[in-house]
Design an enzyme around this catalytic site. Structure first.
Site, PDB file in Angstrom:
ATOM      1  CB  THR A 194      -0.914   0.006   1.245  1.00 36.91           C
ATOM      2  OG1 THR A 194      -1.640  -1.221   1.252  1.00 36.91           O
ATOM      3  CG2 THR A 194      -1.873   1.154   1.241  1.00 36.91           C
TER       4      THR A 194
ATOM      5  CD  GLU B 171      -8.406  -6.608   4.838  1.00 38.09           C
ATOM      6  OE1 GLU B 171      -9.272  -7.120   5.555  1.00 38.09           O
ATOM      7  OE2 GLU B 171      -8.006  -7.074   3.764  1.00 38.09           O
TER       8      GLU B 171
ATOM      9  CE  LYS C 191     -13.299   2.827  10.443  1.00 43.52           C
ATOM     10  NZ  LYS C 191     -11.903   2.496  10.611  1.00 43.52           N
TER      11      LYS C 191
ATOM     12  CB  VAL D 150      16.616  -4.581  -3.072  1.00 45.87           C
ATOM     13  CG1 VAL D 150      17.866  -3.775  -2.733  1.00 45.87           C
ATOM     14  CG2 VAL D 150      15.733  -3.820  -4.040  1.00 45.87           C
TER      15      VAL D 150
ATOM     16  CB  ILE E 141      -3.751   3.434   5.218  1.00 43.10           C
ATOM     17  CG1 ILE E 141      -3.461   1.926   5.061  1.00 43.10           C
ATOM     18  CG2 ILE E 141      -3.983   4.080   3.856  1.00 43.10           C
ATOM     19  CD1 ILE E 141      -4.606   1.095   4.531  1.00 43.10           C
TER      20      ILE E 141
HETATM   21  C1  LIG Z   1      -1.895  -6.618  12.057  1.00 43.47           C
HETATM   22  C2  LIG Z   1      -1.986  -5.371  11.225  1.00 43.47           C
HETATM   23  C3  LIG Z   1      -3.225  -4.801  10.961  1.00 43.47           C
HETATM   24  C4  LIG Z   1      -3.306  -3.612  10.224  1.00 43.47           C
HETATM   25  N1  LIG Z   1      -4.523  -3.028  10.031  1.00 43.47           N
HETATM   26  C5  LIG Z   1      -4.575  -1.804   9.454  1.00 43.47           C
HETATM   27  C6  LIG Z   1      -5.815  -1.112   9.290  1.00 43.47           C
HETATM   28  O1  LIG Z   1      -6.891  -1.623   9.595  1.00 43.47           O
HETATM   29  N2  LIG Z   1      -5.784   0.111   8.748  1.00 43.47           N
HETATM   30  C7  LIG Z   1      -4.620   0.712   8.352  1.00 43.47           C
HETATM   31  O2  LIG Z   1      -4.634   1.863   7.922  1.00 43.47           O
HETATM   32  N3  LIG Z   1      -3.460   0.044   8.444  1.00 43.47           N
HETATM   33  C8  LIG Z   1      -3.402  -1.171   8.985  1.00 43.47           C
HETATM   34  N4  LIG Z   1      -2.212  -1.821   9.078  1.00 43.47           N
HETATM   35  C9  LIG Z   1      -1.028  -1.252   8.478  1.00 43.47           C
HETATM   36  C10 LIG Z   1      -1.020  -1.483   6.990  1.00 43.47           C
HETATM   37  O3  LIG Z   1      -1.112  -2.859   6.702  1.00 43.47           O
HETATM   38  C11 LIG Z   1       0.250  -0.936   6.378  1.00 43.47           C
HETATM   39  O4  LIG Z   1       0.483   0.355   6.855  1.00 43.47           O
HETATM   40  C12 LIG Z   1       0.136  -0.829   4.908  1.00 43.47           C
HETATM   41  O5  LIG Z   1      -0.287  -2.030   4.361  1.00 43.47           O
HETATM   42  C13 LIG Z   1       1.446  -0.452   4.294  1.00 43.47           C
HETATM   43  O6  LIG Z   1       2.335  -1.541   4.290  1.00 43.47           O
HETATM   44  P1  LIG Z   1       3.682  -1.348   3.532  1.00 43.47           P
HETATM   45  O7  LIG Z   1       3.391  -1.057   2.098  1.00 43.47           O
HETATM   46  O8  LIG Z   1       4.513  -0.410   4.286  1.00 43.47           O
HETATM   47  O9  LIG Z   1       4.380  -2.789   3.666  1.00 43.47           O
HETATM   48  P2  LIG Z   1       4.124  -4.177   2.907  1.00 43.47           P
HETATM   49  O10 LIG Z   1       2.709  -4.377   2.539  1.00 43.47           O
HETATM   50  O11 LIG Z   1       4.778  -5.203   3.776  1.00 43.47           O
HETATM   51  O12 LIG Z   1       4.946  -4.057   1.561  1.00 43.47           O
HETATM   52  C14 LIG Z   1       6.342  -4.196   1.522  1.00 43.47           C
HETATM   53  C15 LIG Z   1       6.777  -4.276   0.073  1.00 43.47           C
HETATM   54  O13 LIG Z   1       8.197  -4.260   0.037  1.00 43.47           O
HETATM   55  C16 LIG Z   1       8.649  -5.281  -0.820  1.00 43.47           C
HETATM   56  N5  LIG Z   1       9.977  -5.672  -0.392  1.00 43.47           N
HETATM   57  C17 LIG Z   1      10.421  -5.942   0.857  1.00 43.47           C
HETATM   58  N6  LIG Z   1      11.727  -6.272   0.833  1.00 43.47           N
HETATM   59  C18 LIG Z   1      12.121  -6.188  -0.453  1.00 43.47           C
HETATM   60  C19 LIG Z   1      13.348  -6.420  -1.132  1.00 43.47           C
HETATM   61  N7  LIG Z   1      14.448  -6.819  -0.495  1.00 43.47           N
HETATM   62  N8  LIG Z   1      13.385  -6.243  -2.471  1.00 43.47           N
HETATM   63  C20 LIG Z   1      12.280  -5.860  -3.170  1.00 43.47           C
HETATM   64  N9  LIG Z   1      11.100  -5.621  -2.572  1.00 43.47           N
HETATM   65  C21 LIG Z   1      11.014  -5.797  -1.238  1.00 43.47           C
HETATM   66  C22 LIG Z   1       7.606  -6.379  -0.682  1.00 43.47           C
HETATM   67  O14 LIG Z   1       7.642  -7.250  -1.779  1.00 43.47           O
HETATM   68  C23 LIG Z   1       6.329  -5.534  -0.650  1.00 43.47           C
HETATM   69  O15 LIG Z   1       5.945  -5.227  -1.972  1.00 43.47           O
HETATM   70  C24 LIG Z   1      -2.131  -3.023   9.751  1.00 43.47           C
HETATM   71  C25 LIG Z   1      -0.902  -3.639   9.971  1.00 43.47           C
HETATM   72  C26 LIG Z   1      -0.820  -4.795  10.704  1.00 43.47           C
HETATM   73  C27 LIG Z   1       0.530  -5.418  10.956  1.00 43.47           C
END
Ligand SMILES: Cc1cc2nc3c(=O)[nH]c(=O)nc-3n(C[C@H](O)[C@H](O)[C@H](O)COP(=O)(O)OP(=O)(O)OC[C@H]3O[C@@H](n4cnc5c(N)ncnc54)[C@H](O)[C@@H]3O)c2cc1C
Length: 505
Positions: free
Chosen positions: A16, A50, A79, A188, A349
């Site tokens: 996200t 979500e 919501k 990476v 988010i």
């Molecule tokens: C239990 C839980 C419940 C949640 N519920 C909510 C909610 O209800 N509402 C809300 O706003 N937020 C919620 N969140 C937070 C939300 O899920 C995240 O803030 C949001 O999804 C963003 O995630 P992200 O993109 O930072 O990480 P991720 O979704 O983990 O994405 C990481 C990305 O980095 C890539 N990556 C990692 N390492 C490498 C590498 N070495 N080389 C290439 N690519 C790499 C992966 O492939 C992936 O594409 C929740 C989180 C958790 C843990």
């Protein structure tokens, strides 16, 4: 663009955070800037996240995304707020509704009039004065109608969405690619740094490809690949105040019409979320591993699902807190790589969104000047701290002593900033905010009152109304809200009529 401008922005991570950053910055920054997203399907995304809050809608508005297309593509529902069950006392239920609370009068917030009315015995439940709470309790929803009568709550209905995180990442990726963002599949494994500046100049992928960039966004999730593993930003641990450190997540079948609100039910050593989507319900049990074993927590989650589970529960360990620095040299951490505050008020988010907005305003030249970095880091510290205090409020303002976990929450030492806020509210129903705080007076008042923090008095100016005038005012607000909420269709009927998603293949 000039010779000092950033020409290649490289985003590592396609969750996200990565795709929200790519889409928004494509819109907000200048032509000629290339934006690349490197992501690894082998690693995948976290796949939870979500439930959102109303500012999220600004992201779609910025991109010009049609609401119906978004809702159908992500199996979303609407919501109006979050219901908290069993938090202050066992058996409790209150809703933190978005939007307004009553009507402010002569510059004084509504909850202060309510405090006086409650003390005199003629105010109803505080939730009866929130349009969103009344509509949510009745399971109703619609957005602001074009013919909304003037000066009524129908004129400005505040809402957010529940959506499927994996579908949302896919939706944003398609959008980003159609706008010229380039996607590279690859893992990476290393970086090349400039020996003098310490700036990252190139990413090395597992298959030997090299990706060069001027500015890098670390959106790699909890691993914090660039910001921590290579730039050692450090982590500020807030687990003394936010005691949960694990979550089990599992979707289940829909067996009842989707509620237009998220539910957070307190459990003996944490709490359980329920997020209704069109095709399933998202569930999770956030808990403290000091107080409950992983097996027991998983069993408790499975025993408290409404429908049959759709798969095995997934365990997600985490540590509440934030990076000491969100921006180091030419790397900015956005999303889980920048910090994590549990999803009690659906803020993660939003923190992604606000990081992107701040970065766009402070977007640097290639030297990433120290002044910009310092400003950005200070702003992110403040954002995180404000959300942190609001979350701690839910834990510390409890009367529960029925488990060691809740007893510890009830008696814990809290940050001075929160202590001061609680003391002021208890003293005279006043809520003082920092400028630009995400959660407004309305949110603080609803949660403090919902958790039984009762003000001893109210500001003297509230006495300007006579008892009869105050009662008339409170009754009028309640009756307008009640009649406006009755106009809304059931949430499910609204979805069926306007934005029913096709079943997933
Ligand atoms: C239990 C839980 C419940 C949640 N519920 C909510 C909610 O209800 N509402 C809300 O706003 N937020 C919620 N969140 C937070 C939300 O899920 C995240 O803030 C949001 O999804 C963003 O995630 P992200 O993109 O930072 O990480 P991720 O979704 O983990 O994405 C990481 C990305 O980095 C890539 N990556 C990692 N390492 C490498 C590498 N070495 N080389 C290439 N690519 C790499 C992966 O492939 C992936 O594409 C929740 C989180 C958790 C843990």
């Amino acid at each position: 663009m000039n010779e000092r401008s950033v020409r290649r922005l490289v985003i590592v991570g396609g969750g996200t955070a990565g795709w929200m950053a790519a889409t928004a910055l494509r819109r907000l920054l200048y032509p000629g800037l290339s934006i690349e997203v490197v992501e690894s399907e082998d690693i995948g995304i976290i796949g939870v996240g979500e439930a959102t809050i109303p500012p999220f809608r600004m992201h779609n508005a910025l991109l010009g995304i049609n609401e119906r297309d978004f809702v159908c593509a992500t199996q979303a529902t609407f919501k109006l707020g979050i219901e908290f069950r069993d938090w202050g006392r066992l058996g409790d239920s209150y809703i933190h509704g978005f939007g307004k609370l009553g009507v402010d009068l002569d510059g004084q917030p509504f909850h202060q009039y309510w405090t006086r009315g409650a003390a005199a015995g003629f105010a109803a439940d505080i939730g009866d004065y929130s349009f969103n709470v009344v509509a949510a309790r009745q399971g109703r929803f619609m957005p602001t109608p074009s013919d909304a009568p003037k000066d009524t709550p129908l004129q400005d209905i505040s809402y957010a969405y529940h959506f499927d995180a994996a579908l949302y990442a896919r939706f944003l990726r398609q959008f980003a690619e159609s706008e010229g963002v380039r996607r590279l599949e690859g893992k990476v494994v290393d970086v090349r740094m400039n020996p003098e500046s310490g700036f990252i100049e190139e990413l090395i992928l597992a298959d030997g490809r090299v990706v060069a960039g001027d500015l890098f966004l670390d959106c790699t999730g909890f691993s914090g690949l660039l910001i921590e593993k290579h730039l050692h930003a450090g982590y500020e641990d807030w687990s003394d105040w936010l005691p949960c450190d694990r979550a089990w997540a599992v979707p289940c079948e829909n067996v009842v019409p989707p509620t237009p609100y998220t539910r957070a039910t307190a459990r003996p050593a944490g709490w359980q979320w329920r997020i209704p989507l069109q095709h399933r319900v998202g569930n999770g049990h956030v808990f403290s591993s000091r107080d409950m074993s992983e097996d027991e927590a998983a069993a408790m989650l499975l025993a408290n699902l409404e429908g049959a589970p759709l798969g095995e529960p997934k365990l997600i360990p985490f540590r509440g807190g934030k990076r000491r620095l969100s921006w180091v040299r030419n790397v900015v951490a956005i999303g889980l790589s920048g910090g994590f505050l549990e999803p009690l008020e659906s803020t993660a988010i939003h923190l992604v969104q606000t990081s992107i907005a701040k970065l766009a305003l402070l977007f640097p030249e290639r030297d990433c000047s120290e002044a910009l970095r310092n400003r950005y880091n200070a702003q992110m510290d403040e954002e995180f701290e404000c959300v942190r205090d609001f979350l701690i409020l839910h834990y510390c303002a409890t009367e529960r002593a029925d488990t060691p976990f809740w007893n510890r929450c009830r008696t814990m030492e809290i940050p001075p900033s929160l202590k001061e806020r609680l003391a002021l509210f208890r003293d005279s129903a006043r809520i003082l905010l920092r400028s630009d705080e995400l959660f407004t007076t309305v949110s603080w008042a609803q949660v403090m009152l919902g958790q039984h923090i009762e003000p001893r008095r109210y500001p003297p100016v509230i006495d300007r109304l006579s008892d009869a005038e105050l009662k008339k005012f409170l009754d009028h607000v309640k009756s307008v809200i009640s009649s406006c909420a009755a106009v809304l269709p059931p949430h499910e009927a609204f979805i069926a009529r306007h934005c029913r998603a096709s079943p997933l293949k």
